[in-house]
Design a protein around this motif. Structure first.
Motif, PDB file in Angstrom:
ATOM      1  N   ALA A  26      46.005  28.296  50.101  1.00 48.56           N
ATOM      2  CA  ALA A  26      45.928  29.730  49.147  1.00 48.56           C
ATOM      3  C   ALA A  26      46.615  30.146  48.043  1.00 48.56           C
ATOM      4  CB  ALA A  26      46.439  30.794  50.789  1.00 48.56           C
ATOM      5  N   MET A  27      45.621  31.516  47.737  1.00 48.33           N
ATOM      6  CA  MET A  27      46.949  31.712  46.396  1.00 48.33           C
ATOM      7  C   MET A  27      46.955  33.022  46.545  1.00 48.33           C
ATOM      8  SD  MET A  27      45.701  30.701  42.466  1.00 48.33           S
ATOM      9  CE  MET A  27      44.018  31.131  42.895  1.00 48.33           C
ATOM     10  N   LEU A  28      47.803  33.676  46.183  1.00 49.35           N
ATOM     11  CA  LEU A  28      48.088  35.336  45.982  1.00 49.35           C
ATOM     12  C   LEU A  28      48.460  35.502  44.873  1.00 49.35           C
ATOM     13  CD1 LEU A  28      47.937  37.817  47.413  1.00 49.35           C
ATOM     14  CD2 LEU A  28      50.886  37.430  47.378  1.00 49.35           C
ATOM     15  N   MET A  29      47.496  36.374  44.391  1.00 51.39           N
ATOM     16  CA  MET A  29      47.715  36.776  42.461  1.00 51.39           C
ATOM     17  C   MET A  29      47.890  38.254  43.081  1.00 51.39           C
ATOM     18  SD  MET A  29      44.994  35.014  40.224  1.00 51.39           S
ATOM     19  CE  MET A  29      43.736  35.592  40.489  1.00 51.39           C
ATOM     20  N   VAL A  30      49.373  38.312  41.921  1.00 50.85           N
ATOM     21  CA  VAL A  30      49.571  40.066  41.613  1.00 50.85           C
ATOM     22  C   VAL A  30      49.482  40.397  40.706  1.00 50.85           C
ATOM     23  CG1 VAL A  30      51.456  41.980  42.366  1.00 50.85           C
ATOM     24  CG2 VAL A  30      50.738  39.454  43.645  1.00 50.85           C
ATOM     25  N   ALA A  31      48.948  41.355  39.834  1.00 50.74           N
ATOM     26  CA  ALA A  31      48.101  42.587  38.623  1.00 50.74           C
ATOM     27  C   ALA A  31      50.001  43.070  38.528  1.00 50.74           C
ATOM     28  CB  ALA A  31      47.786  43.114  38.955  1.00 50.74           C
ATOM     29  N   SER A  32      50.810  43.056  37.527  1.00 48.65           N
ATOM     30  CA  SER A  32      51.942  44.715  37.273  1.00 48.65           C
ATOM     31  C   SER A  32      52.029  44.721  36.087  1.00 48.65           C
ATOM     32  CB  SER A  32      53.018  44.281  37.792  1.00 48.65           C
ATOM     33  OG  SER A  32      53.796  42.574  37.186  1.00 48.65           O
ATOM     34  N   GLY A  33      52.318  45.422  35.586  1.00 51.02           N
ATOM     35  CA  GLY A  33      52.893  46.103  34.334  1.00 51.02           C
ATOM     36  C   GLY A  33      51.811  46.307  33.164  1.00 51.02           C
ATOM     37  N   ALA A  34      50.678  46.814  33.645  1.00 55.04           N
ATOM     38  CA  ALA A  34      49.742  47.296  32.475  1.00 55.04           C
ATOM     39  C   ALA A  34      50.197  48.394  31.906  1.00 55.04           C
ATOM     40  CB  ALA A  34      49.160  48.051  34.518  1.00 55.04           C
ATOM     41  N   LEU A  35      49.105  48.570  30.730  1.00 50.34           N
ATOM     42  CA  LEU A  35      48.955  48.717  29.875  1.00 50.34           C
ATOM     43  C   LEU A  35      47.971  49.135  29.844  1.00 50.34           C
ATOM     44  CD1 LEU A  35      52.473  46.790  27.957  1.00 50.34           C
ATOM     45  CD2 LEU A  35      52.445  48.935  28.806  1.00 50.34           C
ATOM     46  N   LEU A  36      47.799  50.618  28.904  1.00 45.35           N
ATOM     47  CA  LEU A  36      46.646  50.684  28.284  1.00 45.35           C
ATOM     48  C   LEU A  36      46.886  51.439  26.995  1.00 45.35           C
ATOM     49  CD1 LEU A  36      43.077  50.849  28.598  1.00 45.35           C
ATOM     50  CD2 LEU A  36      44.147  53.783  29.422  1.00 45.35           C
ATOM     51  N   ASP A  37      46.478  50.829  25.996  1.00 44.86           N
ATOM     52  CA  ASP A  37      46.541  50.844  24.120  1.00 44.86           C
ATOM     53  C   ASP A  37      48.149  51.274  24.572  1.00 44.86           C
ATOM     54  OD1 ASP A  37      43.858  51.161  24.293  1.00 44.86           O
ATOM     55  OD2 ASP A  37      44.107  53.841  24.286  1.00 44.86           O
ATOM     56  N   GLY A  38      48.687  50.541  24.999  1.00 44.28           N
ATOM     57  CA  GLY A  38      50.701  50.372  24.873  1.00 44.28           C
ATOM     58  C   GLY A  38      50.827  51.121  25.931  1.00 44.28           C
ATOM     59  N   LYS A  39      51.037  51.775  26.470  1.00 41.53           N
ATOM     60  CA  LYS A  39      51.401  52.471  26.926  1.00 41.53           C
ATOM     61  C   LYS A  39      50.921  52.805  29.282  1.00 41.53           C
ATOM     62  CE  LYS A  39      49.986  57.241  24.452  1.00 41.53           C
ATOM     63  NZ  LYS A  39      49.273  58.141  23.795  1.00 41.53           N
ATOM     64  N   PRO A  40      52.400  52.928  29.183  1.00 42.20           N
ATOM     65  CA  PRO A  40      52.450  51.753  31.412  1.00 42.20           C
ATOM     66  C   PRO A  40      50.954  52.771  32.085  1.00 42.20           C
ATOM     67  CG  PRO A  40      53.870  52.979  30.490  1.00 42.20           C
ATOM     68  CD  PRO A  40      53.873  53.176  29.387  1.00 42.20           C
ATOM     69  N   VAL A  41      50.319  52.392  32.080  1.00 45.26           N
ATOM     70  CA  VAL A  41      49.590  52.830  33.303  1.00 45.26           C
ATOM     71  C   VAL A  41      49.737  51.789  34.928  1.00 45.26           C
ATOM     72  CG1 VAL A  41      47.595  53.325  31.698  1.00 45.26           C
ATOM     73  CG2 VAL A  41      47.871  51.680  32.833  1.00 45.26           C
ATOM     74  N   SER A  42      49.103  53.148  36.005  1.00 46.11           N
ATOM     75  CA  SER A  42      49.351  52.023  37.722  1.00 46.11           C
ATOM     76  C   SER A  42      48.152  51.412  37.606  1.00 46.11           C
ATOM     77  CB  SER A  42      48.690  53.446  37.975  1.00 46.11           C
ATOM     78  OG  SER A  42      50.582  54.534  38.666  1.00 46.11           O
ATOM     79  N   LEU A  43      48.130  50.569  38.853  1.00 41.19           N
ATOM     80  CA  LEU A  43      46.915  49.787  38.585  1.00 41.19           C
ATOM     81  C   LEU A  43      45.481  50.220  40.028  1.00 41.19           C
ATOM     82  CD1 LEU A  43      47.545  46.285  38.050  1.00 41.19           C
ATOM     83  CD2 LEU A  43      45.999  47.470  36.403  1.00 41.19           C
ATOM     84  N   ASN A  44      44.562  50.227  39.464  1.00 38.39           N
ATOM     85  CA  ASN A  44      44.114  50.741  40.957  1.00 38.39           C
ATOM     86  C   ASN A  44      42.905  49.812  41.356  1.00 38.39           C
ATOM     87  OD1 ASN A  44      42.058  51.241  44.119  1.00 38.39           O
ATOM     88  ND2 ASN A  44      43.339  53.258  43.181  1.00 38.39           N
ATOM     89  N   HIS A  45      41.918  49.716  42.174  1.00 39.73           N
ATOM     90  CA  HIS A  45      40.653  48.410  42.158  1.00 39.73           C
ATOM     91  C   HIS A  45      39.498  49.051  42.537  1.00 39.73           C
ATOM     92  CE1 HIS A  45      40.930  48.454  46.428  1.00 39.73           C
ATOM     93  NE2 HIS A  45      39.881  47.973  46.888  1.00 39.73           N
ATOM     94  N   THR A  46      38.125  48.610  41.823  1.00 41.54           N
ATOM     95  CA  THR A  46      36.858  49.295  42.509  1.00 41.54           C
ATOM     96  C   THR A  46      36.166  47.526  42.654  1.00 41.54           C
ATOM     97  OG1 THR A  46      34.817  49.848  41.279  1.00 41.54           O
ATOM     98  CG2 THR A  46      36.553  48.422  40.145  1.00 41.54           C
ATOM     99  N   THR A  47      34.838  48.053  43.432  1.00 37.30           N
ATOM    100  CA  THR A  47      34.124  47.135  43.865  1.00 37.30           C
ATOM    101  C   THR A  47      33.224  47.261  43.562  1.00 37.30           C
ATOM    102  OG1 THR A  47      33.607  48.117  45.747  1.00 37.30           O
ATOM    103  CG2 THR A  47      35.283  46.826  46.027  1.00 37.30           C
ATOM    104  N   ASN A  48      32.463  48.142  42.819  1.00 30.44           N
ATOM    105  CA  ASN A  48      31.355  48.244  41.978  1.00 30.44           C
ATOM    106  C   ASN A  48      31.092  47.993  40.802  1.00 30.44           C
ATOM    107  OD1 ASN A  48      29.075  49.275  40.825  1.00 30.44           O
ATOM    108  ND2 ASN A  48      28.518  51.426  42.622  1.00 30.44           N
ATOM    109  N   ARG A  49      30.877  47.300  40.292  1.00 31.27           N
ATOM    110  CA  ARG A  49      30.962  46.427  38.468  1.00 31.27           C
ATOM    111  C   ARG A  49      29.777  47.645  37.584  1.00 31.27           C
ATOM    112  NH1 ARG A  49      32.222  40.798  37.931  1.00 31.27           N
ATOM    113  NH2 ARG A  49      32.304  39.714  40.264  1.00 31.27           N
ATOM    114  N   ASP A  50      28.767  48.411  38.242  1.00 32.52           N
ATOM    115  CA  ASP A  50      27.967  49.649  37.928  1.00 32.52           C
ATOM    116  C   ASP A  50      29.008  50.575  37.875  1.00 32.52           C
ATOM    117  OD1 ASP A  50      26.289  47.428  37.091  1.00 32.52           O
ATOM    118  OD2 ASP A  50      25.527  48.033  39.432  1.00 32.52           O
TER     119      ASP A  50
END
Length: 184
Positions: free
Chosen positions: A92-116
């Motif tokens: 198995a392989m786990l991947m963890v996302a962190s250190g998110a930036l939007l236009d250079g500013k720190p943001v929180s992360l969430n997820h979506t299951t809908n591509r539309d």
């Protein structure tokens, strides 16, 4: 007895794609191939009765668009029994996302299951587990944010099952992950 386990080109291959609807966006990753080389007993740490952890690897993933958009980074890969992406046949392989930036500013992360139509589908936090068929989205509280550049640090955490680690001949363990940027 300290046997060298010849696992060959044991690695993770990240395949980048770019499915973008109505936007001129690009995607880049700091490393397309994460290669662990030949694995020896000393390279792993036993993390459970049936699992052997390889050292974590860190990648930078960035998406940028010519105009501000709501963006999601979707991950697609083969999924194992417990929802983690597979690594080899039984690992198995786990991947963890962190250190998110939007236009250079720190943001929180969430997820979506809908591509539309993006909609936060979980708890927002500074770190987020990456799952197949889900898209990482930049958020502030429950609001999905728009921007031109979205970047995250991905930490790859593979674990080799004891059955695959016991193989003493050459055996390649790979995982193919397709990453795409999609916009709303």
């Amino acid at each position: 007895m300290n046997t060298v386990m010849k696992k060959g080109a044991c690695g993770l291959l990240l395949l980048l794609g770019s499915h973008v609807a109505f936007a001129d966006c690009q995607l880049s990753v700091s490393q397309h191939n994460v290669d662990y080389g030949n694995i020896k007993n000393s390279d792993v740490k036993q993390s459970g009765k049936k699992w052997n952890a390889l050292p974590d690897r860190t990648l930078q993933l960035s998406a940028w668009c010519t105009e501000p958009h709501k963006m999601a980074l979707f991950f697609d890969g083969k999924v194992g029994d417990k929802g983690a992406m597979t690594f080899g046949q039984n690992s198995a392989m786990l991947m963890v996302a962190s250190g998110a930036l939007l236009d250079g500013k720190p943001v929180s992360l969430n997820h979506t299951t809908n591509r539309d139509i993006f909609s936060p589908a979980g708890h927002s936090d500074q770190k987020h587990i990456v799952r197949s068929q889900q898209g990482l989205i930049p958020v502030q509280g429950s609001e999905i944010l728009s921007g031109k550049q979205f970047s995250v640090t991905l930490t790859v955490k593979p674990e080799i099952s004891s059955t695959e680690f016991a193989i003493t001949d050459k055996s390649d363990l790979m995982s193919h992950i397709h990453i795409s940027v999609e916009t709303n």
